[in-house]
Design a protein around this motif. Sequence first.
Motif, PDB file in Angstrom:
ATOM      1  N   LEU A  62       0.677  12.550   4.363  1.00  0.00           N
ATOM      2  CA  LEU A  62      -0.527  11.687   3.313  1.00  0.00           C
ATOM      3  C   LEU A  62      -0.857  10.589   3.706  1.00  0.00           C
ATOM      4  N   ALA A  63       0.334  10.199   2.825  1.00  0.00           N
ATOM      5  CA  ALA A  63       0.566   8.838   2.169  1.00  0.00           C
ATOM      6  C   ALA A  63       0.937   7.848   4.216  1.00  0.00           C
ATOM      7  N   ALA A  64       1.471   8.052   4.625  1.00  0.00           N
ATOM      8  CA  ALA A  64       1.416   7.567   6.046  1.00  0.00           C
ATOM      9  C   ALA A  64       0.361   7.658   6.412  1.00  0.00           C
ATOM     10  N   SER A  65      -0.866   8.244   6.406  1.00  0.00           N
ATOM     11  CA  SER A  65      -1.851   8.357   7.019  1.00  0.00           C
ATOM     12  C   SER A  65      -3.114   7.374   6.738  1.00  0.00           C
ATOM     13  N   GLY A  66      -2.397   7.067   5.549  1.00  0.00           N
ATOM     14  CA  GLY A  66      -3.711   5.843   4.681  1.00  0.00           C
ATOM     15  C   GLY A  66      -4.588   6.872   3.865  1.00  0.00           C
ATOM     16  N   ALA A  67      -4.466   8.738   4.294  1.00  0.00           N
ATOM     17  CA  ALA A  67      -4.984   8.789   3.339  1.00  0.00           C
ATOM     18  C   ALA A  67      -4.984   8.817   1.653  1.00  0.00           C
ATOM     19  N   LEU A  68      -3.764   9.148   1.805  1.00  0.00           N
ATOM     20  CA  LEU A  68      -3.665   8.858   0.009  1.00  0.00           C
ATOM     21  C   LEU A  68      -4.062   7.612  -0.720  1.00  0.00           C
ATOM     22  N   GLU A  69      -3.908   7.190  -0.443  1.00  0.00           N
ATOM     23  CA  GLU A  69      -5.073   5.393  -1.157  1.00  0.00           C
ATOM     24  C   GLU A  69      -5.897   6.043  -1.731  1.00  0.00           C
ATOM     25  N   GLY A  70      -6.643   6.735  -0.487  1.00  0.00           N
ATOM     26  CA  GLY A  70      -8.243   6.399  -0.379  1.00  0.00           C
ATOM     27  C   GLY A  70      -8.482   7.603  -1.814  1.00  0.00           C
ATOM     28  N   LEU A  71      -7.594   8.697  -1.692  1.00  0.00           N
ATOM     29  CA  LEU A  71      -7.765  10.087  -2.543  1.00  0.00           C
ATOM     30  C   LEU A  71      -7.305   9.801  -4.462  1.00  0.00           C
ATOM     31  N   LEU A  72      -6.439   8.691  -4.550  1.00  0.00           N
ATOM     32  CA  LEU A  72      -6.454   8.314  -5.203  1.00  0.00           C
ATOM     33  C   LEU A  72      -6.653   7.307  -6.123  1.00  0.00           C
TER      34      LEU A  72
ATOM     35  N   THR B  43       0.820  -1.269   0.388  1.00  0.00           N
ATOM     36  CA  THR B  43       0.162   0.089   0.183  1.00  0.00           C
ATOM     37  C   THR B  43       1.339   1.191   0.083  1.00  0.00           C
ATOM     38  N   LEU B  44       0.306   2.168  -0.155  1.00  0.00           N
ATOM     39  CA  LEU B  44       0.925   3.595  -0.804  1.00  0.00           C
ATOM     40  C   LEU B  44       1.285   3.725   1.319  1.00  0.00           C
ATOM     41  N   GLN B  45       0.899   3.394   2.230  1.00  0.00           N
ATOM     42  CA  GLN B  45       0.905   3.509   3.867  1.00  0.00           C
ATOM     43  C   GLN B  45       1.902   3.212   3.536  1.00  0.00           C
TER      44      GLN B  45
END
Length: 319
Positions: free
Chosen positions: A195-205, A63-65
């Motif tokens: 942003l990626a470490a928070s897990g939010a970037l995965e959802g945004l993309l 994952t990005l996270q």
Amino acid sequence: MSTATKHVEHTATRSSTWAPDSHGFPTRHYDLVKEFVIALGVMTVLSVLAALVFSSPDDPAITLQEWATKAPNDVIATASAELAGTSTSAGYGAPYNTNAEGQTLGPINLQKLPGVTEPIDSAKDFVLDPVRTLTDDAAAVAALKVWDGAGADQQTAWATAYSDALAAAPDGDAAKVAAGDYGPVPELGKAEVRLAASGALEGLLTTRTSFFGVDSTKALLLLADGTYLEDQAREQNLGGDQWGIMNETGNYPGQPWLWLYSFWYQVPPFSTSDNADIQVWTLMVLLSIAFICVPWIPGLRTLPKHLGVHRLIWRSARR
């Protein structure tokens, strides 16, 4: 004893032994259900044992996270490359953009024929738009303000300079980059990591394409633009020059029927060609057509008959 009773006993005796019938050969009663249950039980046990011994590992998806947690410097370097327009996705060409000619087959550019069907602006979609969601992050907001206030040439100069500095830094460590004029790019890279470490970037993309499905194209493109994904693949013997398409994680046997497809990538001219994907695809199409046409190819279609291999397994019954 009555005649009927004798007839029943005689019939029962005959049914339990071999006896000729109207077909002219011996028959006997057969419990098909019992045989099926036994076979099913044996195959179930063998399947479970085979799965325990030979099954491939079920590694979780990257994952990005995970990427931001384990390789934050790679995230920063990738974000800088996206902003500079030098990442793989930024210069890929169709179906994402028009920044490359793509692969060709002779005079025909097969990659460009469908056109840009899924337009992606790597800098905007992968970095700038996601970072804009950090409205409570003062550093990110300030960096975006500086970026938006600069011209396109200045933005490219900042991002290119920072990408080059990261490449020259020891181990690519962002904390060891030499001083220079990088504008807001370093802070944008750090915001991308947060942003990626928070897990939010995965959802945004990740785009929801249906009620149950999602489209992870953008997330995978961003991850593939970095080096972390490739490094993990090569550790698991999944690189293209490692016959990766035939392997599963841990070098377990994967799809052996793809050996022929993977084989061509290992030998010239395909292994040294920029158009290898199109060339191998075309060759496999031609080979598949030839295989389908075997029953209509004179000489080749009768080859099994002349070799006589069938005689090893198909013999006339001896009386």
